[in-house]
Design an enzyme around this catalytic site. Structure first.
Site, PDB file in Angstrom:
ATOM      1  N   TYR A   1      87.536 -83.134 -27.925  1.00 20.55           N
ATOM      2  CA  TYR A   1      86.595 -84.408 -27.939  1.00 20.55           C
ATOM      3  C   TYR A   1      85.541 -84.230 -27.070  1.00 20.55           C
ATOM      4  CZ  TYR A   1      89.709 -86.867 -24.548  1.00 20.55           C
ATOM      5  OH  TYR A   1      90.778 -87.277 -23.348  1.00 20.55           O
ATOM      6  N   GLU A   2      84.692 -85.276 -27.380  1.00 23.14           N
ATOM      7  CA  GLU A   2      83.203 -85.223 -26.821  1.00 23.14           C
ATOM      8  C   GLU A   2      82.349 -83.746 -26.659  1.00 23.14           C
ATOM      9  OE1 GLU A   2      82.547 -87.685 -23.361  1.00 23.14           O
ATOM     10  OE2 GLU A   2      84.271 -88.798 -23.997  1.00 23.14           O
ATOM     11  N   GLY A   3      82.702 -83.181 -27.761  1.00 22.18           N
ATOM     12  CA  GLY A   3      82.274 -81.631 -28.016  1.00 22.18           C
ATOM     13  C   GLY A   3      83.189 -80.783 -27.893  1.00 22.18           C
TER      14      GLY A   3
ATOM     15  N   GLY B   1      79.303 -87.972 -20.658  1.00 28.79           N
ATOM     16  CA  GLY B   1      80.521 -87.950 -20.929  1.00 28.79           C
ATOM     17  C   GLY B   1      81.433 -86.930 -20.771  1.00 28.79           C
ATOM     18  N   ARG B   2      80.666 -85.487 -20.766  1.00 31.20           N
ATOM     19  CA  ARG B   2      81.331 -84.259 -20.664  1.00 31.20           C
ATOM     20  C   ARG B   2      81.825 -84.186 -19.221  1.00 31.20           C
ATOM     21  NH1 ARG B   2      76.750 -81.699 -24.595  1.00 31.20           N
ATOM     22  NH2 ARG B   2      77.898 -82.004 -26.656  1.00 31.20           N
TER      23      ARG B   2
END
Length: 380
Positions: free
Chosen positions: A362-364, A242-243
């Site tokens: 988001y997503e880390g 996803g990153r």
């Protein structure tokens, strides 16, 4: 590395560019202002095959590589990051996770509808006390033999109300810690599943972000993804990919702001000449272009690593960390180059500046990416 694109990749990139100009650009300011979900645009993106780009055609996907997906994400994000994050979540977090780790029955029942864009998916990990610390899941999934009973709250869920299929991460056995976490497929409409109010956000305002409440929701055992206790590993492996999507989104936001700034600098005059002729502006453009090119290479490298079957934890984390920083820096400078016009909505760059910020979160968060990067390099 060879970033010479195939004819197919170039066609896909051009299709995304044309779609962004003809379908996303009209109304993008209004959608942002009114927090309006791009329903019609999402339908058209599904028709173009953008909602399941990397999914095998036998499950309704386009069967494309990660690099093609990144090219599409970049082009969409140049115009509308709210639309691109819908594509990112459906592709990277939901479809990829199901195709990679789901059972054949789960793929037939859920993946085919998601990949075709018939329905949207949501990835449900974050909680009030479990954002970056994903091991601290308070949402519980108690094993009741043939089903789980799900209770808890999820926060900041993209596609929160527009989705039909939700991948929910929950704790089954607290004594086992992260090894007692499971990933469950939850359908909208299940008894006890409630969608909270829409968040009033700084950026990506066209994307619907909601909290979700689970009150004694019965989830069939066959809706668990992977073996018992696989949920945390599932979440981490899914987020790693996803990153790359979010890095491409950040890259697109930066590139879009740069392109608008370059055009504006050749039209706007000050002190008797176009502002591009002033070194102060020209140097800003030089810095923007250089950093965007560096970010682009990091994003493409991460995509290529994934396509080659190599470990992309490090390259994905570096791509997201740097591209999101470049997105923030570039959009701030874009507003500065536009001067007073940059502070009003009609020129788009103020929206891009607001949209850029979330790519660092988001997503880390950026801090989490630095943890991933530092742990990896210190192992060597």
């Amino acid at each position: 590395m060879d970033f010479t694109f195939s004819e197919e990749q170039l066609m896909i990139q051009q299709a995304a560019r044309d779609f962004s100009q003809t379908e996303l650009l009209p109304g993008v300011i209004e959608r942002d202002d009114q927090q309006k979900f791009p329903t019609e645009q999402v339908k058209k993106m599904a028709e173009l095959g953008f909602m399941g780009m990397m999914v095998d055609p036998k499950y309704g996907g386009s069967g494309l590589d990660t690099l093609s997906y990144v090219l599409v994400m970049e082009e969409l994000s140049k115009i509308d990051a709210s639309a691109s994050v819908i594509v990112s979540v459906n592709n990277s977090l939901v479809c990829w996770g199901l195709e990679t780790f789901g059972t054949e029955e789960q793929k037939e029942k859920y993946l085919t509808r998601l990949a075709s864009g018939e329905v949207l998916g949501a990835f449900c990990l974050s909680e009030p006390e479990a954002g970056s610390d994903a091991t601290s899941q308070k949402t519980t999934a108690i094993d009741q033999g043939d089903h789980y009973v799900l209770n808890g709250t999820k926060n900041w869920i993209t596609n929160g109300n527009s989705a039909e299929i939700y991948l929910v991460i929950a704790q089954t056995d607290a004594e086992k810690g992260h090894k007692g976490i499971n990933a469950l497929i939850v359908e909208k409409g299940m008894e006890g599943f409630e969608i909270g109010p829409k968040e009033n956000k700084l950026g990506i305002r066209g994307s619907d972000t909601h909290s979700l409440n689970f009150n004694d929701v019965k989830v069939p055992k066959e809706n668990r993804i992977g073996e018992d206790g696989f949920g945390f590993k599932f979440a981490m492996k899914t987020l790693a990919g996803g990153r790359i999507g979010i890095a491409a989104q950040a890259l697109g936001i930066a590139a879009g702001a740069y392109e608008l700034s370059l055009k504006y600098s050749k039209e706007r005059k000050a002190f008797g000449t176009e502002i591009a002729n002033h070194q102060a502006i020209a140097f800003k453009l030089a810095d923007m272009h250089t950093k965007i090119q560096a970010a682009r290479h990091l994003v493409y490298k991460a995509a290529c690593d994934k396509d080659k079957g190599e470990n992309y934890d490090l390259s994905g984390a570096m791509a997201k960390l740097y591209a999101s920083e470049v997105a923030m820096e570039t959009t701030v400078e874009a507003v500065q180059i536009h001067g007073g016009n940059g502070f009003v909505k009609d020129y788009h760059v103020e929206r891009m500046m607001r949209d850029a910020k979330i790519t660092q979160i988001y997503e880390g968060t950026s801090e989490i990416q630095k943890i991933v990067i530092s742990r990896t390099i210190l192992k060597d």
